[in-house]
Design a protein around this motif. Structure first.
Motif, short mmCIF file in Angstrom:
data_model
loop_
_atom_site.label_atom_id
_atom_site.label_comp_id
_atom_site.label_asym_id
_atom_site.label_seq_id
_atom_site.Cartn_x
_atom_site.Cartn_y
_atom_site.Cartn_z
N ALA A 93 57.37 44.40 -7.53
CA ALA A 93 57.95 45.59 -6.89
C ALA A 93 58.50 46.57 -7.92
CB ALA A 93 59.06 45.17 -5.93
N ALA A 94 58.18 47.84 -7.71
CA ALA A 94 58.76 48.93 -8.51
C ALA A 94 59.70 49.71 -7.59
CB ALA A 94 57.67 49.84 -9.04
N THR A 95 60.80 50.18 -8.14
CA THR A 95 61.82 50.87 -7.34
C THR A 95 61.71 52.38 -7.52
OG1 THR A 95 63.30 48.97 -7.53
CG2 THR A 95 64.29 51.06 -6.90
N ASN B 280 45.90 52.98 1.21
CA ASN B 280 46.14 52.22 2.43
C ASN B 280 47.57 51.68 2.42
OD1 ASN B 280 46.07 49.07 3.48
ND2 ASN B 280 45.12 50.52 4.88
N LEU B 281 48.26 51.87 3.54
CA LEU B 281 49.61 51.33 3.69
C LEU B 281 49.48 49.97 4.38
CD1 LEU B 281 52.70 51.66 3.50
CD2 LEU B 281 52.62 52.83 5.72
N ALA B 282 49.56 48.92 3.58
CA ALA B 282 49.38 47.57 4.10
C ALA B 282 50.59 47.12 4.92
CB ALA B 282 49.13 46.59 2.96
N GLU B 283 51.77 47.59 4.50
CA GLU B 283 52.99 47.14 5.17
C GLU B 283 54.12 48.13 4.93
OE1 GLU B 283 54.62 42.59 5.88
OE2 GLU B 283 53.83 43.14 3.93
N LEU B 284 54.91 48.36 5.95
CA LEU B 284 56.11 49.19 5.85
C LEU B 284 57.26 48.40 6.48
CD1 LEU B 284 57.48 51.87 5.13
CD2 LEU B 284 56.72 52.78 7.33
N ILE B 285 58.22 48.01 5.65
CA ILE B 285 59.28 47.11 6.10
C ILE B 285 60.65 47.71 5.83
CG2 ILE B 285 60.14 44.73 5.93
CD1 ILE B 285 57.55 44.11 4.33
N ASN C 130 61.27 50.11 -2.46
CA ASN C 130 60.56 49.19 -3.35
C ASN C 130 59.08 49.23 -2.97
OD1 ASN C 130 62.88 48.45 -4.63
ND2 ASN C 130 63.15 46.55 -3.50
N VAL C 131 58.21 49.32 -3.96
CA VAL C 131 56.79 49.46 -3.70
C VAL C 131 55.99 48.42 -4.47
CG1 VAL C 131 54.80 51.02 -3.87
CG2 VAL C 131 57.04 51.94 -3.29
N LEU C 132 55.12 47.71 -3.75
CA LEU C 132 54.18 46.78 -4.37
C LEU C 132 52.80 47.40 -4.25
CD1 LEU C 132 56.52 45.05 -2.78
CD2 LEU C 132 55.21 43.12 -3.60
N TYR C 133 52.05 47.38 -5.34
CA TYR C 133 50.78 48.09 -5.40
C TYR C 133 49.64 47.12 -5.71
CZ TYR C 133 47.18 51.20 -7.34
OH TYR C 133 46.00 51.85 -7.59
N LYS C 134 48.53 47.26 -4.98
CA LYS C 134 47.35 46.44 -5.28
C LYS C 134 46.16 47.35 -5.54
CE LYS C 134 45.02 43.92 -2.24
NZ LYS C 134 44.63 42.84 -1.31
N PRO C 135 45.74 47.44 -6.80
CA PRO C 135 44.60 48.30 -7.13
C PRO C 135 43.29 47.68 -6.67
CG PRO C 135 45.40 47.17 -9.09
CD PRO C 135 46.32 46.80 -7.97
N ASP C 136 42.24 48.45 -6.75
CA ASP C 136 40.91 48.00 -6.38
C ASP C 136 40.53 46.75 -7.18
OD1 ASP C 136 38.44 47.91 -5.28
OD2 ASP C 136 37.59 49.52 -6.48
N ASN C 137 39.94 45.77 -6.51
CA ASN C 137 39.45 44.52 -7.11
C ASN C 137 40.56 43.57 -7.57
OD1 ASN C 137 36.77 45.35 -6.78
ND2 ASN C 137 36.84 46.50 -8.71
N SER D 135 45.93 49.72 -2.10
CA SER D 135 46.92 49.63 -1.02
C SER D 135 48.32 49.39 -1.56
CB SER D 135 46.54 48.51 -0.04
OG SER D 135 46.55 47.25 -0.70
N VAL D 136 49.29 49.71 -0.73
CA VAL D 136 50.70 49.51 -1.11
C VAL D 136 51.46 48.86 0.03
CG1 VAL D 136 50.90 51.42 -2.77
CG2 VAL D 136 51.31 51.85 -0.33
N LYS D 137 52.51 48.17 -0.35
CA LYS D 137 53.52 47.70 0.60
C LYS D 137 54.79 48.45 0.25
CE LYS D 137 51.64 43.04 1.19
NZ LYS D 137 51.92 41.59 1.07
N VAL D 138 55.39 49.12 1.24
CA VAL D 138 56.59 49.91 1.00
C VAL D 138 57.76 49.27 1.73
CG1 VAL D 138 57.68 52.18 1.25
CG2 VAL D 138 55.23 52.02 0.73
N ILE D 139 58.84 49.06 1.00
CA ILE D 139 60.03 48.41 1.57
C ILE D 139 61.21 49.37 1.47
CG2 ILE D 139 61.62 46.46 1.34
CD1 ILE D 139 59.18 45.07 -0.17
#
Length: 197
Positions: free
Chosen positions: A141-143, A56-61, A127-134, A103-107
């Motif tokens: 952020a990882a680049t 899931n793409l939670a956010e694209l900024i 830059n990517v922030l990742y949220k695994p299940d639970n 889900s991820v947030k992609v910047i």
């Protein structure tokens, strides 16, 4: 004395050259044409699994200070870059329309095009922030960096702009493939369910 310094300079030049080349342009790590034949099947299987993993793409900024990308005297607009990034993520099964446990947030951090001799080099930094299940929170952020090199010799400004867009599209796809490959270890359960169907 010149005999002593000459070999020393030659050795230094030989050692420094690969380093300079490595800094100047990083070949696309996930380009299958660069992978030896013996390893290509494993690579293709890995990429198939990475693509199959729904996220899931939670956010694209777009966090760039300057939103438009200047190429010569024309611009590649913010909308064009945003659209290219969105399409590339969707092609790799990352979308806000996907209901997935992860889900991820992609910047979009940086995007630039520069000319090196007869080549046009496009680079994108995400830059990517990742949220695994639970998980309750996103990871730090990882680049991820993507790059492509296109030939740009004696073309009109309009053609140069299109070459820049094509180069940026390839660079973005390079970065999104790296993102999905890095997340593959976190897709174990999802992939098991997909393979069982």
């Amino acid at each position: 004395m010149s005999y002593a310094t000459s070999p020393a300079r030659l050795i230094f030049a030989c050692c420094a050259l690969p380093l300079l080349i490595a800094c100047e342009s990083t070949p696309p790590e996930l380009d299958s044409s660069l992978i030896p034949e013996s390893q290509r099947k494993d690579y293709q299987l890995t990429m198939s699994k990475a693509k199959a993993c729904p996220i899931n793409l939670a956010e694209l900024i777009d966090m760039r200070s300057s939103k438009d990308l200047l190429v010569g005297s024309s611009n590649v607009t913010e909308d064009t870059l945003y659209s290219l990034l969105q399409q590339s993520l969707e092609a790799m099964n990352v979308s806000p329309d996907i209901e997935a446990a992860t889900s991820v947030k992609v910047i979009l951090n940086r995007a630039f095009v520069k000319s090196l001799g007869s080549n046009m080099v496009a680079t994108v930094v995400l830059n990517v922030l990742y949220k695994p299940d639970n998980a309750d929170e996103y990871s730090p952020a990882a680049t991820f960096r993507g790059q492509s090199v296109n030939v740009n010799v004696s073309v009109s400004e309009k053609e140069s702009s299109q070459i820049a867009i094509d180069a940026m599209k390839t660079a973005i796809h390079d970065a999104t493939k790296r993102i999905k490959s890095s997340l593959l270890p976190n897709c174990g359960n999802t992939l098991s369910e997909l393979e069982a169907v």
